[in-house]
Design a protein around this motif. Structure first.
Motif, PDB file in Angstrom:
ATOM      1  N   LEU A  20      -6.118  -0.294   4.404  1.00  0.00           N
ATOM      2  CA  LEU A  20      -6.390   0.505   5.602  1.00  0.00           C
ATOM      3  C   LEU A  20      -7.316   1.679   5.287  1.00  0.00           C
ATOM      4  CD1 LEU A  20      -2.956   0.728   7.481  1.00  0.00           C
ATOM      5  CD2 LEU A  20      -5.099  -0.163   8.403  1.00  0.00           C
ATOM      6  N   HIS A  21      -7.034   2.385   4.210  1.00  0.00           N
ATOM      7  CA  HIS A  21      -7.847   3.554   3.864  1.00  0.00           C
ATOM      8  C   HIS A  21      -9.292   3.136   3.568  1.00  0.00           C
ATOM      9  CE1 HIS A  21      -8.561   7.674   2.461  1.00  0.00           C
ATOM     10  NE2 HIS A  21      -9.336   7.113   1.527  1.00  0.00           N
ATOM     11  N   ALA A  58      -2.955  -2.145  11.119  1.00  0.00           N
ATOM     12  CA  ALA A  58      -1.795  -1.610  10.402  1.00  0.00           C
ATOM     13  C   ALA A  58      -0.654  -2.616  10.312  1.00  0.00           C
ATOM     14  CB  ALA A  58      -1.323  -0.329  11.076  1.00  0.00           C
ATOM     15  N   ASP A  62      -2.176  -3.335   3.969  1.00  0.00           N
ATOM     16  CA  ASP A  62      -1.418  -2.315   3.242  1.00  0.00           C
ATOM     17  C   ASP A  62      -2.172  -0.981   3.305  1.00  0.00           C
ATOM     18  OD1 ASP A  62      -3.395  -2.196   1.157  1.00  0.00           O
ATOM     19  OD2 ASP A  62      -2.423  -3.856   0.109  1.00  0.00           O
ATOM     20  N   ALA A  63      -1.581   0.059   2.732  1.00  0.00           N
ATOM     21  CA  ALA A  63      -2.144   1.405   2.846  1.00  0.00           C
ATOM     22  C   ALA A  63      -3.518   1.517   2.193  1.00  0.00           C
ATOM     23  CB  ALA A  63      -1.187   2.416   2.224  1.00  0.00           C
ATOM     24  N   HIS A  64      -3.744   0.859   1.052  1.00  0.00           N
ATOM     25  CA  HIS A  64      -5.030   0.924   0.369  1.00  0.00           C
ATOM     26  C   HIS A  64      -6.117   0.211   1.169  1.00  0.00           C
ATOM     27  CE1 HIS A  64      -3.001   2.641  -3.068  1.00  0.00           C
ATOM     28  NE2 HIS A  64      -2.203   1.575  -3.172  1.00  0.00           N
ATOM     29  N   HIS A  87      -8.869   9.315  -2.481  1.00  0.00           N
ATOM     30  CA  HIS A  87      -7.681   8.443  -2.415  1.00  0.00           C
ATOM     31  C   HIS A  87      -7.326   7.954  -3.818  1.00  0.00           C
ATOM     32  CE1 HIS A  87      -4.899   5.602  -0.482  1.00  0.00           C
ATOM     33  NE2 HIS A  87      -5.342   4.688  -1.342  1.00  0.00           N
TER      34      HIS A  87
END
Length: 400
Positions: free
Chosen positions: A278-279, A270, A274-276, A327
């Motif tokens: 990580l997902h 983390a 970035d968020a994408h 997502h």
């Protein structure tokens, strides 16, 4: 006469003689109480608001002691250290006249500072002329850098990269920390404390705990598993029996290598993604985790165990497909991720056939197709679009 002992009163000529047995003479059996008892030999003189000596009077030991010149001390220290020789020379020259004027002590120190600083200044000049000063300073600076880098393994913290002289050892006294962009044999992924032991539990017990906890720490530290070299080891430093007695309970987890050193950080969590990204990784990585659980015995020897593992694989692949579609992807990553989800659906169907195979022959018929459906080629385009590592290399450095 003792200045602190009041004189004894002498009898006046008019005073009548004392009868025997009275007074203070040697024949008297004891002092006769009276309204004004004479002070004894240990009685202190009267003390006023300024003490026994009065305002402005010197104390019982004469004049106050001389102070030491601070400039003289600084001059001698500067001359000894030799870092700033002209400073020691200047301080000594300033100190000498002040010492004489203020009646201070420290003349010898000031002279020593002047002499030492003069010699050091001469050495600096000679070093500049001959070029030897640069070599000395380089060696001095390297020594400082090496001393600053040396640490106990148990003082290492998450994200530190370190070098090890010789072979990796589970017990060692020091390691050298370096920037992760420089070659290094290890990178710390976390630390934890051993608890629940009243006494030394033994190396085997600690190893068992360390292997499990450090494996999980390493996985959470490097989510982008494609970026981790194949020869990277799950590594840890544990307390020795001796350090345990001193209160050491720390285990330091790390990635390490005994082959080619790492040349960059392996961290992808983390704090770096970035968020994408990580997902995507948290959705796809469970598939690899279940693959690693494949039974050691083949279906011919233990069909039930292999079918149970195939069911877990089916669940992991199905969950990954659902997670990708759940997502909202941005930019150019949406299309390749959607294609990957479709390929995962096709792979899930094959793993379902493995999970329901009637016998080992039926299992083997679908086995290779199920694995091929999870080809890394299906994942590479999505990884590249998301800015993740998109090429998986084997131990020889070739893409697979």
């Amino acid at each position: 006469m003792d200045p602190f002992k009041p004189p004894q009163d002498s009898p006046s000529p008019e005073q009548p003689p004392q009868p025997p047995g009275q007074g203070f003479g040697p024949q008297a059996p004891g002092p006769v109480p009276g309204p004004y008892a004479a002070p004894g030999p240990y009685t202190s003189p009267p003390v006023g608001p300024y003490g026994p000596y009065g305002p402005g009077m010197p104390g019982p030991y004469g004049m106050p002691q001389q102070s030491t010149s601070g400039l003289a001390v600084a001059s001698m220290v500067s001359g000894i250290v030799c870092c700033l020789p002209p400073l020691g020379l200047a301080l000594g020259l300033i100190a000498l006249p002040q010492i004489k004027k203020k009646q201070q002590k420290g003349k010898g120190m000031a002279v020593a500072g002047i002499v030492l600083s003069s010699l050091a200044t001469l050495l600096v000049v000679l070093g500049l002329v001959t070029g030897g000063l640069g070599e000395f300073w380089s060696g001095f600076k390297k020594g400082l850098d090496d001393a600053a880098a040396a640490q106990s393994p148990f003082s290492l913290k998450k994200g530190d990269c370190f070098r090890v002289e010789g072979k990796l050892e589970t017990y060692t006294t020091d390691v050298d920390t370096v920037p992760c962009t420089r070659p290094h044999e290890g990178e710390v992924t976390g630390n934890f404390k051993l608890a629940g032991f009243d006494k030394w539990p033994g190396e085997d017990a600690i190893d068992k705990l360390a292997e499990d906890r450090c494996d999980r720490m390493n996985s959470a530290y490097a989510l982008d598993t494609w970026a981790v070299p194949e020869d990277a080891l799950v590594y840890y430093y544990i307390p020795s029996r001796q350090s345990w007695r001193a209160g050491d309970r720390s285990v330091t987890c790390a990635f390490a290598t005994e082959e080619a050193p790492f040349t960059q950080s392996l961290r992808s969590d983390a704090s770096t993604l970035d968020a994408h990204q990580l997902h995507f990784l948290r959705t796809m990585n469970p598939i690899d985790d279940v693959i690693a659980e494949e039974p050691d015995e083949d279906p011919d020897a233990d069909l039930a165990a292999n079918k149970a593992w195939a069911r877990k694989m089916h669940q992991a692949v199905t969950s990954a497909s659902t997670g990708l579609r759940g997502h909202t992807w941005s930019g150019t990553s949406a299309e390749p991720v959607e294609k990957l989800a479709g390929r995962l659906d096709a792979a899930a169907a094959k793993w379902q056939k493995l999970a329901t195979a009637k016998d080992s022959d039926a299992y083997w018929e679908v086995y290779e197709d199920a694995y091929d459906a999870l080809s890394t080629d299906n994942e590479s385009a999505s990884r590249g679009a998301l800015g993740l590592t998109d090429t998986l290399e084997d131990s020889s450095g070739e893409s697979v």
